[in-house]
Design an enzyme around this catalytic site. Structure first.
Site, PDB file in Angstrom:
ATOM      1  N   GLY A  19       0.965  -1.156   0.147  1.00  0.00           N
ATOM      2  CA  GLY A  19       0.084   0.094   0.092  1.00  0.00           C
ATOM      3  C   GLY A  19       0.773   1.217  -0.107  1.00  0.00           C
ATOM      4  O   GLY A  19       2.002   1.408   0.096  1.00  0.00           O
ATOM      5  N   GLN A  20       0.247   2.282  -0.429  1.00  0.00           N
ATOM      6  CA  GLN A  20       0.756   3.680  -0.429  1.00  0.00           C
ATOM      7  C   GLN A  20       0.159   4.661   0.435  1.00  0.00           C
ATOM      8  O   GLN A  20      -1.162   4.816   0.119  1.00  0.00           O
ATOM      9  CB  GLN A  20       0.993   4.071  -1.876  1.00  0.00           C
ATOM     10  CG  GLN A  20       1.432   5.372  -1.850  1.00  0.00           C
ATOM     11  CD  GLN A  20       3.135   5.717  -1.902  1.00  0.00           C
ATOM     12  OE1 GLN A  20       3.773   4.865  -2.419  1.00  0.00           O
ATOM     13  NE2 GLN A  20       3.526   6.435  -1.197  1.00  0.00           N
ATOM     14  N   GLY A  22      -0.136   8.449   2.809  1.00  0.00           N
ATOM     15  CA  GLY A  22       0.347   9.800   2.577  1.00  0.00           C
ATOM     16  C   GLY A  22       1.884  10.179   2.727  1.00  0.00           C
ATOM     17  O   GLY A  22       2.286  10.998   2.193  1.00  0.00           O
ATOM     18  N   ASP A 141      -6.951   6.927  13.067  1.00  0.00           N
ATOM     19  CA  ASP A 141      -7.222   6.606  11.602  1.00  0.00           C
ATOM     20  C   ASP A 141      -8.014   5.198  11.477  1.00  0.00           C
ATOM     21  O   ASP A 141      -7.670   4.505  10.515  1.00  0.00           O
ATOM     22  CB  ASP A 141      -6.006   6.787  10.958  1.00  0.00           C
ATOM     23  CG  ASP A 141      -6.348   6.778   9.320  1.00  0.00           C
ATOM     24  OD1 ASP A 141      -7.441   7.332   8.982  1.00  0.00           O
ATOM     25  OD2 ASP A 141      -5.413   6.772   8.458  1.00  0.00           O
TER      26      ASP A 141
END
Length: 455
Positions: A19-20, A22, A141
């Protein structure tokens, strides 16, 4: 920043990108020292636009090193590497097996209310652990992408990049606004976070599972998400969900244990025996339940069948004793055979008779159900997933017992039925109609499934 096959620190071989985010990128890698797959999160100093990002990354590594919970992937390593052009920072964790809730929904998964309840219970236990630490750890989050669910239904909480401890917030009287739009309560937009902040994110995540809609896409009334017209759930769960999604933190549940206790009490309301559905008098059915388990035992009643057999034997005896024919004559044999055929064709030895000798047990716990039947030393057992059950019903079936062109006769068989996919599992033929309707209502309420009582 890294390609598959590349080895980092002479130990971690990159497998693929997970995953990428922020500020960082996460890879799946193999730990060559122990032969185990791990997750590596990396941050490039060269690509930073804000030093706050590095502070958050370092804080994540520090917090993870202090956590010890089976539903939080274990912290393994933290290090940095320098090249001629850049400096890289790395966090290594165990890898969470499964798919994120976001990926599951995107692949077409439609969780039932029971699925959502069980996910909520697991996440509240994780949050309860985080929030009771000293200082309390606030994830900040909570969203579908950060919750991994394996095939058994167990969930893991990942990505602590936005994590904050409340002591830091209290001392600085401010903070950094991090999180994901739609999953953030109003106080988080002001850079503030408390344990109840995570509860809002949980509520928004559960709403996404129930609706397949981003929480930000729902209409609102005074900052409050107006979701009730758009999701089909029990009133009790809807009330509870509103308690998570209250925009004002003082109106929200104060803690994860409080929210979990209320969820359990609502489960008791739904699963418990209501005053309007009392167990019929003199019923031999044993029904036991707690928050997460329902057990039903339907005892055999051979005395009832033996009484019927005795009456049948008496009828045959009287027939042969007083009827003015002998069994040795053709007329006597004909009459006896006719009587037996009549009894068999009338359904005397049908399911209701057999059911007198059957012991039935049904167990529902977690995501699984089990039904077992025992009959004169023989047994049968089936197991399955509760999510595959789509209906519980009282079924009436007409079975022909006599068929001529001019006349049709039927016997009526009434049973409780558990509909699982295309299969139907019958039980309780010998229960009274009141017992069948009571039992089906109890099961449907506990499972959160529709019920049908055939008129």
């Amino acid at each position: 920043m890294h390609q598959p096959g590349q080895v980092i620190k002479a130990r971690y071989r990159i497998l693929n990108k997970l995953g990428q985010g922020g500020i960082a990128t996460t890879y799946a890698a193999e730990d060559l020292d122990i032969g185990q797959d791990v997750a590596i999160k990396t941050l490039s100093l060269h690509e930073l636009t804000d030093w706050k990002a590095l502070e958050l990354f370092e804080r994540e590594g520090k917090v993870l090193s202090q956590l010890n919970h089976p539903a939080i992937p274990k912290y393994l390593d933290y290090f940095q590497l320098d090249t001629n052009e850049d400096r890289y920072f790395y966090i290594v964790q165990e890898i969470a097996p499964g798919q994120s809730l976001q990926e599951l929904v995107e692949s077409g998964w439609h969780p039932t209310e029971l699925d959502v309840r069980e996910i909520a219970e697991q996440l509240l236990e994780i949050l309860g652990y985080l929030h009771q630490l000293n200082p309390p750890v606030v994830h900040r989050d909570i969203k579908p992408q950060n919750i991994i669910c394996e095939s058994t239904g167990k969930v893991f909480l990942v990505d602590f990049g936005a994590v904050q401890d409340t002591y830091c917030h209290t001392l600085s009287r401010g903070g950094t606004m991090v999180g994901t739009y739609g999953y953030m309560p109003p106080e988080q937009f002001r850079g503030q976070a408390e344990p109840a902040t995570d509860l809002y994110g949980l509520g928004a995540t559960l709403l996404f599972l129930l609706s397949h809609k981003d929480p930000a896409d729902f209409p609102g009334k005074k900052l409050k998400i107006d979701f009730r017209p758009y999701v089909k759930i029990s009133p009790e769960l809807a009330d509870w969900l509103e308690g998570l999604l209250e925009p004002l933190i003082e109106d929200r549940f104060k803690s994860a244990p409080e929210a979990l206790a209320v969820l359990h009490s609502h489960r008791e309301i739904i699963a418990g025996r209501s005053v309007s559905n009392p167990q019929p008098a003199k019923s031999n059915v044993i029904l036991q339940k707690r928050n997460d388990k329902l057990s039903i035992k339907i005892s055999s009643n051979p005395s009832k069948a033996l009484t019927s057999l005795m009456l049948l034997s008496l009828a045959v005896f009287l027939l042969t004793r007083f009827f003015p024919v002998s069994l040795h004559s053709e007329v006597g044999v004909f009459l006896l055979v006719f009587l037996l055929i009549f009894i068999l064709n009338s359904g005397f030895f049908g399911p209701k008779f057999v059911d007198c000798f059957v012991f039935t047990q049904l167990d529902f716990q977690g995501n699984q159900f089990k039904i077992s039947w025992s009959f004169l030393g023989l047994s049968r057992k089936i197991e399955g997933n509760i999510q595959d059950i789509f209906r519980v019903e009282v079924n009436k079936k007409k079975v022909p017992i006599h068929n001529k062109k001019s006349k049709k006769k039927y016997r009526l068989l009434i049973s409780c039925v558990l509909q699982v996919g295309v299969k139907s599992y019958h039980f309780g033929y010998n229960l009274t109609q009141a017992e069948k309707e009571w039992l089906v209502t109890e099961m449907a309420n506990f499972l959160g499934k529709p019920k049908v009582i055939d008129a």
